[in-house]
Design an enzyme around this catalytic site. Structure first.
Site: not given
Ligand code: THU
Length: 129
Positions: A42, A89, A55
């Site tokens: 992320n 996602c 993702e």
């Molecule tokens: N996030 C992801 O990258 N993937 C997930 O499956 C859930 C949430 C990230 C988005 C944001 O940067 C942080 O986690 C908190 O929501």
């Protein structure tokens, strides 16, 4: 590749997460039909809406390298609960791989497996257009 190996790649990818706002670091590892794996993390932004999940980072890397057929995606976060993909996602994964399998892992290494079909039923697809 075993589930465990794909999850390990997702775990390693989470090290690169840029998550200064949520402090929630996520890694993903996307397995293509030809065996190639694309990882993602992320990447948050001061304008929060510009943040991207691990993702989608992995999917965009794969698409931009010419891959469109995906079998599995592992998602890892160092949290007590399993990290499951957000709605956006799920929709992005559905565009290319409605049958993809998701491996959702948590910090103790345990994981659960889902089919995207079950997490995003009655999905909106290009067939409607
Ligand atoms: N996030 C992801 O990258 N993937 C997930 O499956 C859930 C949430 C990230 C988005 C944001 O940067 C942080 O986690 C908190 O929501």
């Amino acid at each position: 590749m075993t589930d465990r190996e794909l999850i390990t790649q997702a775990m390693h990818a989470s090290i690169h997460a840029y998550a200064p706002y949520s402090k929630f670091r996520v890694g993903a590892a996307l397995e293509c039909q030809d065996g190639t794996v694309f990882t993602g993390c992320n990447v948050e932004n001061a304008a929060l809406g510009a943040s991207i999940c691990a993702e989608r980072c992995a999917v965009l890397k794969a698409i931009s390298e010419g891959k469109r057929k995906f079998l599995r995606i592992a998602v890892y976060s160092q949290s007590a609960d399993y990290c499951v993909p957000c709605g956006t996602c799920r929709q992005v994964l559905c565009e290319f791989a409605p049958e993809i399998e998701l491996l959702c892992a948590r910090s103790d290494g345990r994981y659960v497996s889902y089919r995207l079909r079950d997490l995003l039923p009655h999905s909106f697809t290009k067939d409607f257009l």
